[in-house]
Design a protein around this motif. Structure first.
Motif, mmCIF file in Angstrom:
data_model
loop_
_atom_site.group_PDB
_atom_site.id
_atom_site.type_symbol
_atom_site.label_atom_id
_atom_site.label_comp_id
_atom_site.label_asym_id
_atom_site.label_seq_id
_atom_site.Cartn_x
_atom_site.Cartn_y
_atom_site.Cartn_z
ATOM 1 N N ASP A 1 0.842 -1.202 0.000
ATOM 2 C CA ASP A 1 0.000 0.000 0.000
ATOM 3 C C ASP A 1 0.877 1.252 0.000
ATOM 4 O OD1 ASP A 1 -2.372 -1.589 0.282
ATOM 5 O OD2 ASP A 1 -2.011 -1.705 2.431
ATOM 6 N N LEU A 2 1.882 1.238 0.842
ATOM 7 C CA LEU A 2 2.780 2.392 0.929
ATOM 8 C C LEU A 2 3.484 2.623 -0.409
ATOM 9 C CD1 LEU A 2 4.266 1.704 4.468
ATOM 10 C CD2 LEU A 2 2.531 3.403 3.862
ATOM 11 N N ALA A 3 3.889 1.534 -1.069
ATOM 12 C CA ALA A 3 4.568 1.652 -2.365
ATOM 13 C C ALA A 3 3.632 2.198 -3.437
ATOM 14 C CB ALA A 3 5.121 0.292 -2.780
ATOM 15 N N ASP A 4 2.360 1.803 -3.397
ATOM 16 C CA ASP A 4 1.404 2.218 -4.424
ATOM 17 C C ASP A 4 0.745 3.564 -4.137
ATOM 18 O OD1 ASP A 4 1.972 -0.072 -5.849
ATOM 19 O OD2 ASP A 4 0.143 -1.132 -5.265
ATOM 20 N N GLY A 5 0.834 4.040 -2.900
ATOM 21 C CA GLY A 5 0.279 5.347 -2.562
ATOM 22 C C GLY A 5 -1.181 5.324 -2.137
ATOM 23 N N TYR A 6 -1.724 4.143 -1.898
ATOM 24 C CA TYR A 6 -3.094 4.010 -1.415
ATOM 25 C C TYR A 6 -3.242 2.657 -0.736
ATOM 26 C CZ TYR A 6 -3.518 1.529 -5.877
ATOM 27 O OH TYR A 6 -3.322 0.695 -6.940
ATOM 28 N N ILE A 7 -4.301 2.522 0.076
ATOM 29 C CA ILE A 7 -4.575 1.259 0.745
ATOM 30 C C ILE A 7 -5.508 0.438 -0.138
ATOM 31 C CG2 ILE A 7 -5.559 0.156 2.798
ATOM 32 C CD1 ILE A 7 -4.783 2.674 4.384
ATOM 33 N N HIS A 8 -5.061 -0.765 -0.474
ATOM 34 C CA HIS A 8 -5.829 -1.682 -1.305
ATOM 35 C C HIS A 8 -6.943 -2.334 -0.486
ATOM 36 C CE1 HIS A 8 -2.940 -2.004 -4.734
ATOM 37 N NE2 HIS A 8 -2.094 -1.606 -3.804
ATOM 38 N N PHE A 9 -8.143 -2.304 -1.010
ATOM 39 C CA PHE A 9 -9.273 -3.036 -0.443
ATOM 40 C C PHE A 9 -9.851 -3.919 -1.539
ATOM 41 C CE2 PHE A 9 -9.165 0.420 2.606
ATOM 42 C CZ PHE A 9 -9.626 -0.145 3.787
ATOM 43 N N SER A 10 -10.708 -4.848 -1.134
ATOM 44 C CA SER A 10 -11.437 -5.706 -2.069
ATOM 45 C C SER A 10 -12.889 -5.785 -1.632
ATOM 46 C CB SER A 10 -10.859 -7.129 -2.070
ATOM 47 O OG SER A 10 -9.517 -7.148 -2.476
ATOM 48 N N THR A 11 -13.760 -6.063 -2.585
ATOM 49 C CA THR A 11 -15.155 -6.348 -2.252
ATOM 50 C C THR A 11 -15.236 -7.809 -1.811
ATOM 51 O OG1 THR A 11 -15.738 -7.105 -4.464
ATOM 52 C CG2 THR A 11 -15.935 -4.719 -4.024
ATOM 53 N N ALA A 12 -16.401 -8.206 -1.303
ATOM 54 C CA ALA A 12 -16.599 -9.600 -0.905
ATOM 55 C C ALA A 12 -16.391 -10.536 -2.092
ATOM 56 C CB ALA A 12 -17.991 -9.777 -0.313
ATOM 57 N N ALA A 13 -16.803 -10.112 -3.270
ATOM 58 C CA ALA A 13 -16.655 -10.940 -4.463
ATOM 59 C C ALA A 13 -15.201 -11.041 -4.928
ATOM 60 C CB ALA A 13 -17.521 -10.387 -5.592
ATOM 61 N N VAL B 1 -12.305 -10.618 -2.677
ATOM 62 C CA VAL B 1 -11.296 -10.800 -1.629
ATOM 63 C C VAL B 1 -10.670 -12.196 -1.615
ATOM 64 C CG1 VAL B 1 -12.867 -11.409 0.275
ATOM 65 C CG2 VAL B 1 -10.736 -10.128 0.738
ATOM 66 N N ARG B 2 -11.409 -13.216 -1.993
ATOM 67 C CA ARG B 2 -10.808 -14.561 -2.019
ATOM 68 C C ARG B 2 -9.700 -14.643 -3.079
ATOM 69 N NH1 ARG B 2 -15.817 -15.233 -0.091
ATOM 70 N NH2 ARG B 2 -16.147 -16.742 1.583
ATOM 71 N N GLU B 3 -9.955 -14.059 -4.245
ATOM 72 C CA GLU B 3 -8.930 -14.049 -5.293
ATOM 73 C C GLU B 3 -7.740 -13.192 -4.860
ATOM 74 O OE1 GLU B 3 -8.253 -12.923 -9.996
ATOM 75 O OE2 GLU B 3 -10.304 -13.021 -9.233
ATOM 76 N N THR B 4 -8.010 -12.087 -4.169
ATOM 77 C CA THR B 4 -6.922 -11.251 -3.651
ATOM 78 C C THR B 4 -6.050 -12.056 -2.695
ATOM 79 O OG1 THR B 4 -8.200 -9.213 -3.905
ATOM 80 C CG2 THR B 4 -6.397 -9.180 -2.297
ATOM 81 N N ALA B 5 -6.669 -12.815 -1.811
ATOM 82 C CA ALA B 5 -5.914 -13.633 -0.854
ATOM 83 C C ALA B 5 -5.055 -14.656 -1.580
ATOM 84 C CB ALA B 5 -6.863 -14.315 0.119
ATOM 85 N N ALA B 6 -5.642 -15.340 -2.566
ATOM 86 C CA ALA B 6 -4.908 -16.367 -3.305
ATOM 87 C C ALA B 6 -3.757 -15.775 -4.112
ATOM 88 C CB ALA B 6 -5.867 -17.125 -4.226
ATOM 89 N N LYS B 7 -3.987 -14.602 -4.697
ATOM 90 C CA LYS B 7 -2.987 -13.987 -5.576
ATOM 91 C C LYS B 7 -1.862 -13.297 -4.812
ATOM 92 C CE LYS B 7 -2.725 -10.735 -9.452
ATOM 93 N NZ LYS B 7 -2.573 -11.400 -10.724
ATOM 94 N N HIS B 8 -2.202 -12.585 -3.744
ATOM 95 C CA HIS B 8 -1.212 -11.739 -3.068
ATOM 96 C C HIS B 8 -0.778 -12.230 -1.684
ATOM 97 C CE1 HIS B 8 -1.581 -8.738 -6.206
ATOM 98 N NE2 HIS B 8 -2.891 -8.809 -6.095
ATOM 99 N N PHE B 9 -1.493 -13.217 -1.111
ATOM 100 C CA PHE B 9 -1.183 -13.672 0.240
ATOM 101 C C PHE B 9 -1.054 -15.192 0.311
ATOM 102 C CE2 PHE B 9 -3.270 -9.576 0.624
ATOM 103 C CZ PHE B 9 -2.468 -8.909 1.536
#
Length: 115
Positions: A29-41, A43-51
Protein backbone atom coordinates in the motif's frame (compact mmCIF):
# COMPACT_ATOMS: atom_id res chain seq x y z
CA UNK A 1 -27.42 -0.01 2.66
CA UNK A 2 -23.90 -0.65 3.89
CA UNK A 3 -21.27 -1.63 1.33
CA UNK A 4 -18.57 -3.59 3.10
CA UNK A 5 -15.06 -3.66 1.73
CA UNK A 6 -12.25 -5.80 3.07
CA UNK A 7 -8.57 -5.39 3.87
CA UNK A 8 -6.25 -8.35 4.37
CA UNK A 9 -3.38 -7.47 6.69
CA UNK A 10 -0.73 -9.22 8.75
CA UNK A 11 -2.07 -9.55 12.30
CA UNK A 12 0.98 -7.83 13.86
CA UNK A 13 0.72 -4.86 11.49
CA UNK A 14 -2.99 -4.41 12.26
CA UNK A 15 -2.39 -4.65 16.03
CA UNK A 16 0.31 -1.95 15.73
CA UNK A 17 -2.15 0.24 13.84
CA UNK A 18 -4.77 -0.25 16.55
CA UNK A 19 -2.24 0.78 19.19
CA UNK A 20 -1.20 3.89 17.18
CA UNK A 21 -4.73 4.78 16.13
CA UNK A 22 -3.91 4.86 12.41
CA UNK A 23 -3.25 2.35 9.64
CA UNK A 24 -1.08 3.73 6.86
CA UNK A 25 -1.09 0.42 5.03
CA UNK A 26 1.05 -2.60 4.36
CA UNK A 27 4.31 -2.25 2.38
CA UNK A 28 2.48 -2.75 -0.96
CA UNK A 29 0.00 0.00 0.00
CA UNK A 30 2.78 2.39 0.93
CA UNK A 31 4.57 1.65 -2.37
CA UNK A 32 1.40 2.22 -4.42
CA UNK A 33 0.28 5.35 -2.56
CA UNK A 34 -3.09 4.01 -1.41
CA UNK A 35 -4.58 1.26 0.75
CA UNK A 36 -5.83 -1.68 -1.30
CA UNK A 37 -9.27 -3.04 -0.44
CA UNK A 38 -11.44 -5.71 -2.07
CA UNK A 39 -15.15 -6.35 -2.25
CA UNK A 40 -16.60 -9.60 -0.91
CA UNK A 41 -16.65 -10.94 -4.46
CA UNK A 42 -12.96 -10.06 -4.97
CA UNK A 43 -11.30 -10.80 -1.63
CA UNK A 44 -10.81 -14.56 -2.02
CA UNK A 45 -8.93 -14.05 -5.29
CA UNK A 46 -6.92 -11.25 -3.65
CA UNK A 47 -5.91 -13.63 -0.85
CA UNK A 48 -4.91 -16.37 -3.31
CA UNK A 49 -2.99 -13.99 -5.58
CA UNK A 50 -1.21 -11.74 -3.07
CA UNK A 51 -1.18 -13.67 0.24
CA UNK A 52 -0.69 -17.27 -0.88
CA UNK A 53 0.77 -19.39 1.92
CA UNK A 54 0.80 -16.50 4.41
CA UNK A 55 -0.53 -17.27 7.84
CA UNK A 56 -1.31 -15.03 10.81
CA UNK A 57 -3.42 -12.65 8.74
CA UNK A 58 -6.59 -10.78 9.65
CA UNK A 59 -9.54 -9.76 7.53
CA UNK A 60 -10.81 -6.27 8.30
CA UNK A 61 -14.34 -5.21 7.27
CA UNK A 62 -15.00 -1.51 6.70
CA UNK A 63 -18.10 0.40 5.59
CA UNK A 64 -17.12 1.94 2.24
CA UNK A 65 -19.51 4.89 2.62
CA UNK A 66 -17.86 5.87 5.90
CA UNK A 67 -14.53 6.52 4.15
CA UNK A 68 -15.77 9.53 2.18
CA UNK A 69 -14.10 11.09 -0.83
CA UNK A 70 -10.70 9.49 -0.09
CA UNK A 71 -12.10 6.16 -1.32
CA UNK A 72 -11.83 5.77 -5.10
CA UNK A 73 -13.18 2.88 -7.17
CA UNK A 74 -10.53 2.21 -9.81
CA UNK A 75 -10.04 -0.31 -12.59
CA UNK A 76 -7.61 -3.04 -11.62
CA UNK A 77 -7.35 -6.81 -12.02
CA UNK A 78 -9.37 -8.03 -15.00
CA UNK A 79 -10.92 -4.63 -15.57
CA UNK A 80 -12.91 -4.82 -12.31
CA UNK A 81 -13.38 -1.79 -10.08
CA UNK A 82 -11.45 -2.09 -6.82
CA UNK A 83 -11.75 0.21 -3.79
CA UNK A 84 -8.56 2.18 -3.06
CA UNK A 85 -8.24 4.45 -0.04
CA UNK A 86 -6.05 7.53 -0.56
CA UNK A 87 -5.75 8.31 3.15
CA UNK A 88 -4.72 6.55 6.34
CA UNK A 89 -7.41 4.34 7.86
CA UNK A 90 -8.59 4.85 11.41
CA UNK A 91 -8.68 1.31 12.89
CA UNK A 92 -11.83 2.36 14.76
CA UNK A 93 -13.58 2.39 11.36
CA UNK A 94 -13.34 -1.42 11.27
CA UNK A 95 -16.75 -3.01 11.74
CA UNK A 96 -14.98 -6.24 12.61
CA UNK A 97 -11.57 -7.89 12.44
CA UNK A 98 -11.41 -11.67 12.10
CA UNK A 99 -8.58 -14.19 11.72
CA UNK A 100 -7.83 -15.40 8.20
CA UNK A 101 -6.20 -18.78 8.82
CA UNK A 102 -4.80 -21.18 6.27
CA UNK A 103 -6.66 -24.43 5.72
CA UNK A 104 -5.05 -27.83 5.27
CA UNK A 105 -5.19 -27.29 1.50
CA UNK A 106 -3.17 -24.06 1.80
CA UNK A 107 -6.13 -21.81 0.95
CA UNK A 108 -7.36 -19.18 3.41
CA UNK A 109 -10.49 -19.96 5.39
CA UNK A 110 -12.86 -16.99 5.18
CA UNK A 111 -15.61 -16.06 7.59
CA UNK A 112 -19.07 -15.51 6.13
CA UNK A 113 -19.04 -12.27 4.12
CA UNK A 114 -21.80 -9.85 3.21
CA UNK A 115 -21.97 -9.77 -0.58
Amino acid sequence: MTTLIYKIAPRALWREAEARGTFAGAPVDLADGYIHFSTAAQVRETAAKHFSGQDDLVLVAVDAEGLGAALKWEVSRGGALFPHLYAPLDPAAALWVKPLPLGADGAHIFPELDI
